[in-house]
Design a protein around this motif. Structure first.
Motif, PDB file in Angstrom:
ATOM      1  N   GLY A 210      14.353 -14.053 -92.844  1.00  0.00           N
ATOM      2  CA  GLY A 210      13.035 -14.673 -92.977  1.00  0.00           C
ATOM      3  C   GLY A 210      12.447 -15.031 -91.626  1.00  0.00           C
ATOM      4  O   GLY A 210      11.266 -14.792 -91.363  1.00  0.00           O
ATOM      5  N   PHE A 211      13.293 -15.598 -90.767  1.00  0.00           N
ATOM      6  CA  PHE A 211      12.848 -15.978 -89.429  1.00  0.00           C
ATOM      7  C   PHE A 211      12.381 -14.743 -88.657  1.00  0.00           C
ATOM      8  O   PHE A 211      11.296 -14.743 -88.062  1.00  0.00           O
ATOM      9  N   ASP A 212      13.185 -13.689 -88.676  1.00  0.00           N
ATOM     10  CA  ASP A 212      12.828 -12.458 -87.954  1.00  0.00           C
ATOM     11  C   ASP A 212      11.518 -11.874 -88.476  1.00  0.00           C
ATOM     12  O   ASP A 212      10.675 -11.427 -87.694  1.00  0.00           O
ATOM     13  N   MET A 213      11.343 -11.885 -89.799  1.00  0.00           N
ATOM     14  CA  MET A 213      10.113 -11.332 -90.375  1.00  0.00           C
ATOM     15  C   MET A 213       8.907 -12.161 -89.956  1.00  0.00           C
ATOM     16  O   MET A 213       7.865 -11.626 -89.587  1.00  0.00           O
ATOM     17  N   ALA A 214       9.066 -13.483 -89.990  1.00  0.00           N
ATOM     18  CA  ALA A 214       7.942 -14.369 -89.664  1.00  0.00           C
ATOM     19  C   ALA A 214       7.579 -14.297 -88.185  1.00  0.00           C
ATOM     20  O   ALA A 214       6.437 -14.555 -87.807  1.00  0.00           O
ATOM     21  N   CYS A 215       8.558 -13.949 -87.341  1.00  0.00           N
ATOM     22  CA  CYS A 215       8.273 -13.806 -85.906  1.00  0.00           C
ATOM     23  C   CYS A 215       7.584 -12.486 -85.624  1.00  0.00           C
ATOM     24  O   CYS A 215       6.806 -12.361 -84.689  1.00  0.00           O
ATOM     25  N   GLY A 216       7.900 -11.489 -86.429  1.00  0.00           N
ATOM     26  CA  GLY A 216       7.432 -10.142 -86.126  1.00  0.00           C
ATOM     27  C   GLY A 216       6.112  -9.767 -86.745  1.00  0.00           C
ATOM     28  O   GLY A 216       5.418  -8.890 -86.257  1.00  0.00           O
ATOM     29  N   GLU A 217       5.735 -10.410 -87.832  1.00  0.00           N
ATOM     30  CA  GLU A 217       4.516 -10.031 -88.519  1.00  0.00           C
ATOM     31  C   GLU A 217       3.720 -11.261 -88.856  1.00  0.00           C
ATOM     32  O   GLU A 217       4.261 -12.346 -88.975  1.00  0.00           O
ATOM     33  N   ALA A 218       2.441 -11.087 -89.038  1.00  0.00           N
ATOM     34  CA  ALA A 218       1.596 -12.239 -89.348  1.00  0.00           C
ATOM     35  C   ALA A 218       1.494 -12.424 -90.863  1.00  0.00           C
ATOM     36  O   ALA A 218       1.219 -11.488 -91.598  1.00  0.00           O
ATOM     37  N   TYR A 219       1.786 -13.619 -91.315  1.00  0.00           N
ATOM     38  CA  TYR A 219       1.602 -13.977 -92.718  1.00  0.00           C
ATOM     39  C   TYR A 219       0.598 -15.121 -92.787  1.00  0.00           C
ATOM     40  O   TYR A 219       0.401 -15.853 -91.816  1.00  0.00           O
TER      41      TYR A 219
ATOM     42  N   PHE B  34      -7.036 -12.835 -93.328  1.00  0.00           N
ATOM     43  CA  PHE B  34      -6.905 -11.620 -92.532  1.00  0.00           C
ATOM     44  C   PHE B  34      -7.581 -10.490 -93.271  1.00  0.00           C
ATOM     45  O   PHE B  34      -7.961 -10.618 -94.414  1.00  0.00           O
ATOM     46  N   ALA B  35      -7.640  -9.371 -92.607  1.00  0.00           N
ATOM     47  CA  ALA B  35      -8.253  -8.200 -93.223  1.00  0.00           C
ATOM     48  C   ALA B  35      -7.265  -7.476 -94.133  1.00  0.00           C
ATOM     49  O   ALA B  35      -7.295  -6.279 -94.242  1.00  0.00           O
ATOM     50  N   GLY B  36      -6.381  -8.203 -94.796  1.00  0.00           N
ATOM     51  CA  GLY B  36      -5.426  -7.576 -95.697  1.00  0.00           C
ATOM     52  C   GLY B  36      -4.160  -7.183 -94.972  1.00  0.00           C
ATOM     53  O   GLY B  36      -3.930  -7.582 -93.841  1.00  0.00           O
ATOM     54  N   ALA B  37      -3.337  -6.373 -95.646  1.00  0.00           N
ATOM     55  CA  ALA B  37      -2.032  -6.028 -95.079  1.00  0.00           C
ATOM     56  C   ALA B  37      -2.155  -5.057 -93.913  1.00  0.00           C
ATOM     57  O   ALA B  37      -3.013  -4.211 -93.882  1.00  0.00           O
ATOM     58  N   GLY B  38      -1.258  -5.217 -92.951  1.00  0.00           N
ATOM     59  CA  GLY B  38      -1.171  -4.265 -91.852  1.00  0.00           C
ATOM     60  C   GLY B  38      -2.167  -4.518 -90.740  1.00  0.00           C
ATOM     61  O   GLY B  38      -3.174  -5.180 -90.914  1.00  0.00           O
ATOM     62  N   GLY B  39      -1.831  -4.003 -89.566  1.00  0.00           N
ATOM     63  CA  GLY B  39      -2.745  -4.120 -88.447  1.00  0.00           C
ATOM     64  C   GLY B  39      -2.783  -5.488 -87.795  1.00  0.00           C
ATOM     65  O   GLY B  39      -3.597  -5.726 -86.931  1.00  0.00           O
ATOM     66  N   VAL B  40      -1.899  -6.370 -88.240  1.00  0.00           N
ATOM     67  CA  VAL B  40      -1.839  -7.695 -87.638  1.00  0.00           C
ATOM     68  C   VAL B  40      -0.440  -7.904 -87.069  1.00  0.00           C
ATOM     69  O   VAL B  40       0.548  -7.718 -87.762  1.00  0.00           O
ATOM     70  N   TYR B  41      -0.385  -8.242 -85.794  1.00  0.00           N
ATOM     71  CA  TYR B  41       0.899  -8.440 -85.136  1.00  0.00           C
ATOM     72  C   TYR B  41       1.013  -9.870 -84.651  1.00  0.00           C
ATOM     73  O   TYR B  41       0.052 -10.438 -84.152  1.00  0.00           O
ATOM     74  N   GLN B  42       2.199 -10.412 -84.807  1.00  0.00           N
ATOM     75  CA  GLN B  42       2.438 -11.775 -84.338  1.00  0.00           C
ATOM     76  C   GLN B  42       3.612 -11.730 -83.379  1.00  0.00           C
ATOM     77  O   GLN B  42       4.671 -11.203 -83.699  1.00  0.00           O
ATOM     78  N   PHE B  43       3.420 -12.256 -82.165  1.00  0.00           N
ATOM     79  CA  PHE B  43       4.562 -12.437 -81.280  1.00  0.00           C
ATOM     80  C   PHE B  43       4.442 -13.811 -80.671  1.00  0.00           C
ATOM     81  O   PHE B  43       3.542 -14.079 -79.868  1.00  0.00           O
ATOM     82  N   GLY B  44       5.340 -14.692 -81.101  1.00  0.00           N
ATOM     83  CA  GLY B  44       5.261 -16.084 -80.676  1.00  0.00           C
ATOM     84  C   GLY B  44       3.916 -16.665 -81.075  1.00  0.00           C
ATOM     85  O   GLY B  44       3.506 -16.560 -82.228  1.00  0.00           O
TER      86      GLY B  44
ATOM     87  N   ALA C 105       2.009  -3.131 -78.898  1.00  0.00           N
ATOM     88  CA  ALA C 105       2.362  -3.758 -80.178  1.00  0.00           C
ATOM     89  C   ALA C 105       2.770  -2.703 -81.203  1.00  0.00           C
ATOM     90  O   ALA C 105       3.719  -2.887 -81.962  1.00  0.00           O
ATOM     91  N   GLU C 106       2.045  -1.598 -81.195  1.00  0.00           N
ATOM     92  CA  GLU C 106       2.350  -0.531 -82.155  1.00  0.00           C
ATOM     93  C   GLU C 106       3.665   0.169 -81.820  1.00  0.00           C
ATOM     94  O   GLU C 106       4.223   0.882 -82.649  1.00  0.00           O
ATOM     95  N   HIS C 107       4.131  -0.007 -80.586  1.00  0.00           N
ATOM     96  CA  HIS C 107       5.407   0.587 -80.172  1.00  0.00           C
ATOM     97  C   HIS C 107       6.382  -0.508 -79.779  1.00  0.00           C
ATOM     98  O   HIS C 107       7.207  -0.337 -78.881  1.00  0.00           O
ATOM     99  N   ARG C 108       6.242  -1.618 -80.443  1.00  0.00           N
ATOM    100  CA  ARG C 108       7.022  -2.798 -80.119  1.00  0.00           C
ATOM    101  C   ARG C 108       8.520  -2.517 -80.069  1.00  0.00           C
ATOM    102  O   ARG C 108       9.066  -1.840 -80.934  1.00  0.00           O
TER     103      ARG C 108
ATOM    104  N   VAL D 266      -5.751  -5.981 -85.224  1.00  0.00           N
ATOM    105  CA  VAL D 266      -6.335  -4.728 -84.759  1.00  0.00           C
ATOM    106  C   VAL D 266      -7.676  -4.450 -85.431  1.00  0.00           C
ATOM    107  O   VAL D 266      -8.641  -4.080 -84.784  1.00  0.00           O
ATOM    108  N   ARG D 267      -7.754  -4.661 -86.744  1.00  0.00           N
ATOM    109  CA  ARG D 267      -8.987  -4.323 -87.454  1.00  0.00           C
ATOM    110  C   ARG D 267     -10.159  -5.198 -87.038  1.00  0.00           C
ATOM    111  O   ARG D 267     -11.293  -4.761 -87.005  1.00  0.00           O
ATOM    112  N   ARG D 268      -9.839  -6.450 -86.736  1.00  0.00           N
ATOM    113  CA  ARG D 268     -10.922  -7.346 -86.312  1.00  0.00           C
ATOM    114  C   ARG D 268     -11.114  -7.338 -84.799  1.00  0.00           C
ATOM    115  O   ARG D 268     -11.937  -8.090 -84.286  1.00  0.00           O
TER     116      ARG D 268
END
Ligand code: CA
Length: 229
Positions: free
Chosen positions: A40-49, A126-136, A168-171, A142-144
């Protein structure tokens, strides 16, 4: 009308994951789940929810530690904690370490949905799923074409944005200066690899806590750059 929101459910009881997941999906949300705290921690760090529903008693890393570490990393996502009956201490500590709300098990589904909606109203959609990256504390949408740091907008030039987006896309993979030049600036552009270095330095100044000791946009000596992941 409900806008689709991205919810991360960190819970180790399969029955609850299923009922909660189904119910939240029927409300129009996108739901992902993790069965232990570390995942859960890894997912929450890597993607925006938009929201994290976090159980306290979890294998590998308990909910308290997950919550505290996410906040220490600067992840601002609202957190709804699930506590067992009578864990009053947990409630107090949970709010202190950065949870936004808590709910005691067993709970009524309507009560949970009410809390979820209340928390979701606080955050912009957000603009829905995908295209959003979270790092720290950094969030890239991306879409916005939007980048925020600690929830505040950061102004990037077009090239800075494209550079960040490519990383980000090649993180997690090292990208050479040559690749960045051709992907971001395009073949034939009158640029040198020094151009890449200058833009990386600007990005670090805008996004890193300490641009001399970057946490995210890393230099891989002799090879190029890599976004930590
Ligand atoms: Ca549990």
């Amino acid at each position: 009308m409900n806008m689709e929101r991205r919810i991360l459910l960190v819970e180790d009881e399969p029955g609850l994951v299923m009922t909660l997941g189904d119910r939240l999906r029927s409300e129009g949300h996108h739901v992902e789940s993790a069965a232990d705290g570390q995942t859960g921690f890894d997912m929450a760090c890597g993607e925006a929810y938009d929201l994290i529903i976090l159980d306290i008693m979890l294998p590998r890393k308990n909910g308290m530690d997950v919550c505290r570490d996410l906040r220490q990393r600067g992840v601002p996502t609202p957190i709804l904690m699930l506590t067992a009956r009578g864990q009053t201490v947990d409630k107090v500590v949970g709010l202190k370490i950065g949870a936004d709300d808590y709910l005691t098990k067993p709970f009524e589904m309507m009560e949970l949905l009410a809390r979820v909606e209340a928390l979701l109203r606080r955050v912009p959609a957000f603009a829905g799923a995908g295209g959003v990256y979270q790092f720290g504390a950094i969030r890239l949408d991306v879409r916005r074409t939007e980048v925020t740091l600690h929830g505040k907008p950061v102004t990037l030039s077009a090239k800075e944005f494209q550079l960040l987006r490519y990383l980000a896309e090649h993180r997690g993979t090292t990208v050479s200066r040559e690749t960045l030049l051709s992907e971001v600036w395009g073949y034939g552009a009158v640029t040198s690899s020094r151009t890449v270095d200058v833009h990386v330095a600007w990005l670090r100044q805008k996004l890193e806590e300490d641009s001399r000791q970057p946490q995210w946009i890393l230099t891989v000596h002799g090879l190029g750059y890599r976004l930590a992941g």
